[in-house]
Write a protein that holds these residues in place. Structure first.
Motif, PDB file in Angstrom:
ATOM      1  N   LEU A 429     -14.761  -6.725  19.931  1.00 43.63           N
ATOM      2  CA  LEU A 429     -13.435  -7.223  20.280  1.00 43.63           C
ATOM      3  C   LEU A 429     -13.429  -8.737  20.446  1.00 43.63           C
ATOM      4  O   LEU A 429     -12.700  -9.276  21.277  1.00 43.63           O
ATOM      5  CB  LEU A 429     -12.949  -6.552  21.581  1.00 43.63           C
ATOM      6  CG  LEU A 429     -12.835  -5.030  21.531  1.00 43.63           C
ATOM      7  CD1 LEU A 429     -12.373  -4.489  22.872  1.00 43.63           C
ATOM      8  CD2 LEU A 429     -11.865  -4.604  20.449  1.00 43.63           C
ATOM      9  N   TYR A 432      -8.820  -9.842  18.072  1.00 42.48           N
ATOM     10  CA  TYR A 432      -8.001  -8.632  18.147  1.00 42.48           C
ATOM     11  C   TYR A 432      -6.534  -9.018  18.032  1.00 42.48           C
ATOM     12  O   TYR A 432      -6.153 -10.190  18.169  1.00 42.48           O
ATOM     13  CB  TYR A 432      -8.234  -7.907  19.482  1.00 42.48           C
ATOM     14  CG  TYR A 432      -7.942  -8.765  20.697  1.00 42.48           C
ATOM     15  CD1 TYR A 432      -6.644  -8.873  21.214  1.00 42.48           C
ATOM     16  CD2 TYR A 432      -8.959  -9.506  21.306  1.00 42.48           C
ATOM     17  CE1 TYR A 432      -6.368  -9.681  22.301  1.00 42.48           C
ATOM     18  CE2 TYR A 432      -8.689 -10.321  22.392  1.00 42.48           C
ATOM     19  CZ  TYR A 432      -7.393 -10.397  22.888  1.00 42.48           C
ATOM     20  OH  TYR A 432      -7.117 -11.216  23.961  1.00 42.48           O
ATOM     21  N   PRO A 500      -8.669  -4.129  16.322  1.00 43.49           N
ATOM     22  CA  PRO A 500      -9.762  -5.069  16.601  1.00 43.49           C
ATOM     23  C   PRO A 500     -10.143  -5.839  15.347  1.00 43.49           C
ATOM     24  O   PRO A 500      -9.974  -5.360  14.219  1.00 43.49           O
ATOM     25  CB  PRO A 500     -10.903  -4.135  17.020  1.00 43.49           C
ATOM     26  CG  PRO A 500     -10.656  -2.892  16.229  1.00 43.49           C
ATOM     27  CD  PRO A 500      -9.153  -2.764  16.108  1.00 43.49           C
TER      28      PRO A 500
END
Length: 635
Positions: A429, A432, A500
């Protein structure tokens, strides 16, 4: 069987006499009389595996020959018997005072165990390296098993460690803290092998020891159901070492819920039709994870009937297709269904609370069922069972058993949105983008944010699985920056669509949030965070309502593009770092809207997914674009 059981002559005599009697009884029916080794005739006739005791003079003579005083447990042993036959299943004669001798690395094994020492070698490695040259060899006749008593590895009471190794075993030498501990282990090995032998010959191996161990197994079962799983696990481990039939299947349920998968086979349960729905899916989920597309072999479920194998094949197909669902009866079964509904929309902590509240109402399938271990195989509920929650589950009294309810474990999901600014250990992540939609259920997001009426939710999958299964469709124009998003609930009255590591880069010249058109009758928040990787980091936040952007900001390192009445709480001082600016904006957004995103569901759970409409506008007149397609094939 602990070292304390062999501290005195009386204790040694009690253990060895019991061992000899049980060994002699086990030979009846196990080996035909004409096939017995000649060395076994005397111990069968006398019902004694030992020899006459060694006198104090003989023991002292051995110590003078060796130049060492013997360790206490071996010295006391010799005072009871000057040697021993059948120490376990593979050492046929153990040395007394005449046969004990220095090994002096006669095997040449110091070259291999532990190998070359270096600065990273452990104290255990150093001890093992010198052991082969200084140890006392106790094996006289064996199936290539070395039994070495090491005067260089001594504890506070003067006991020498015993090392045992066989080339057919293949692992590192096994260390025992003393000769007494080694003999206790060999007694357990004798029992375990006698159980296997009796199963193969159809004879019965029953004595006071087996009856005591079976009673301990039953007590452990009740302890486990009452939440006293640690005490149960200790008793079951002891019973497993004695080869008691029920112990391994019971202990494996505890081990699996604690997150252990190595050598977990649910012995005796996986082939039983009663337990197939509970334990076989757990085994097959691990099979599918480790062996991908391999089918089941006859060795995967030893002893299973054709009907059980047929059921297992069906379970494996459902696991691989993602359609397997764990089920249970009664109150707990209804909680399982409710928890699955919560988990599929990202409410994993709430799903665990639902399961935990119903645990006291769980009921076993039959006597050897300790806990709902089948949850581990469920694609939506399995990720909830962390080792910490497995301990909580095991510590909760079940099946009507009394016991103290443990305190709850900490929730996995942090509150709000600020955790996104912390990055991700798996680099998942670091960048994102997501949309928050007010007043719309997650199941309705494809119709609102998708490209056309045909957009539907895909079955729940991890984000990695979803990207592998659902790549960009051929119908999408090559310039379109669509996003495969996971959906769920983001708090009271809010839903999310999260992607993501976006494939495209944020470019405000062509950026158009899918939330802008979707906000005609609601409020939609758009967030796009892009880490630097050689470019200025970007954080974009905008809020749209009634088809128009109410306000927004795009933050790039020290620059800010502010549009509309952005709340002051969203903005940081100009000299704040990119991470701090992102964190403050996320904290303010979560506080104002009372929203959150489920970290555990996004990083390790399974969620429904769909592909959004493009996050950019089409190229205008005179705006060129380049499409690169890479196809990987076999050479």
């Amino acid at each position: 069987m602990t070292d304390g059981m062999t501290d005195t002559v009386e204790q040694w005599r009690s253990l060895l006499a019991r061992w000899s009697q049980e060994w002699a009884d086990a030979q009846d029916g196990e080996t035909p009389e004409g096939e017995r080794p000649a060395r076994d005739e005397e111990p069968l006739r006398t019902r004694w595996l030992g020899f006459p005791p060694a006198s104090e003079e003989r023991i002292r003579a051995l110590e003078e020959r060796l130049g060492h005083r013997l360790p206490p447990s071996y010295r006391t042993f010799l005072a009871v018997t000057d040697g021993w036959r059948h120490a376990g299943g593979f050492v046929w004669l153990l040395a007394g005072t005449e046969q004990a001798r220095w090994h002096e690395d006669a095997s040449g094994l110091s070259e291999f165990f532990p190998g070359e020492l270096d600065e990273d070698s452990t104290p255990e490695d150093v001890l093992l390296a010198g052991m082969w040259g200084r140890a006392l060899q106790l094996d006289v006749e064996s199936d290539a098993v070395y039994v070495l008593l090491d005067p260089g590895d001594v504890d506070g009471s003067g006991e020498w460690a015993v090392y045992s190794w066989a080339p057919w075993h293949g692992d590192q030498p096994t260390r025992y803290g003393s000769f007494g501990a080694f003999m206790a282990a060999m007694y357990r090995e004798f029992h375990s092998l006698a159980v296997s032998g009796s199963e193969q010959t159809g004879t019965e191996f029953v004595n006071a020891t087996t009856q005591a161990q079976d009673a301990a197994v039953e007590a452990a079962r009740l302890d486990a159901l009452g939440g006293r799983y640690e005490r149960a696990a200790t008793a079951l481990a002891e019973a497993v070492s004695f080869g008691r039939p029920r112990a391994t299947g019971l202990r494996d349920q505890i081990r699996r819920l604690l997150g252990q998968t190595y050598m977990v086979y649910f012995h005796g349960l996986a082939a039983d039709p009663v337990y197939v729905p509970e334990v076989v899916p757990v085994l097959l989920a691990e099979h599918a994870r480790m062996r991908r597309d391999q089918e089941l072999s006859p060795y995967d479920l030893p002893g299973a009937s054709d009907a059980v194998r047929e059921a297992a094949d069906g379970i494996l197909r459902r696991i691989r297709s993602g359609t397997f669902r764990y089920t249970a009866e009664g109150v707990f079964g209804r909680a399982v269904e409710e928890a699955r509904e919560q988990a599929r929309w990202g409410e994993t902590d709430a799903a665990w609370h639902t399961l935990r509240a119903a645990l006291p109402e769980w009921r076993p399938l039959s006597a050897d069922h300790l806990a709902p271990v089948g949850l581990c195989a469920d694609p939506l509920l399995g990720p909830l069972i962390t080792p910490e929650r497995g301990r909580e589950l095991l510590a909760t009294p079940r099946a009507g058993q009394p016991g103290e309810v443990p305190p709850p474990t900490t929730d996995l999901d942090p509150p709000g949105l600020a955790w996104l600014a912390d990055g991700d250990p798996g680099n998942f992540l670091t960048s994102y983008r997501f949309l928050l939609v007010e007043g719309v259920a997650p199941a309705e997001l494809p119709a609102l944010l998708g490209e056309g009426e045909a957009t539907v939710l895909n079955d729940p999958a991890t984000l990695w699985e979803a990207r592998r299964r659902f790549r960009s469709g051929a119908d999408a124009p090559p310039w379109a920056d669509q996003a495969l998003t996971a959906v769920g609930r983001a708090g009271p009255g809010w839903s999310f669509a999260f992607a993501p590591n976006p494939g495209g880069q944020f470019d405000e010249r062509r950026f158009v949030s899918p939330g802008l058109a979707a906000s005609a009758n609601t409020r939609v928040v758009t967030v796009w965070s892009e880490s630097g990787h050689g470019r200025p980091a970007v954080f974009h936040l905008s809020v749209a309502e009634n088809g128009e952007e109410r306000y927004g900001c795009t933050l790039r390192d020290a620059t800010s593009d502010i549009r509309g009445p952005v709340p002051a709480a969203f903005l940081s001082p100009a000299d704040a770092s990119a991470e701090d600016r992102q964190r403050r904006a996320l904290e303010a957004l979560a506080a104002e809207l009372r929203v959150r995103l489920p970290r555990s569901a996004l990083t390790r759970g399974r969620l429904h997914t769909f592909r959004t409409r493009p996050w950019n506008r089409p190229p205008g007149p005179g705006e060129p674009y380049l499409t690169v397609r890479v196809e990987l094939g076999r050479p």
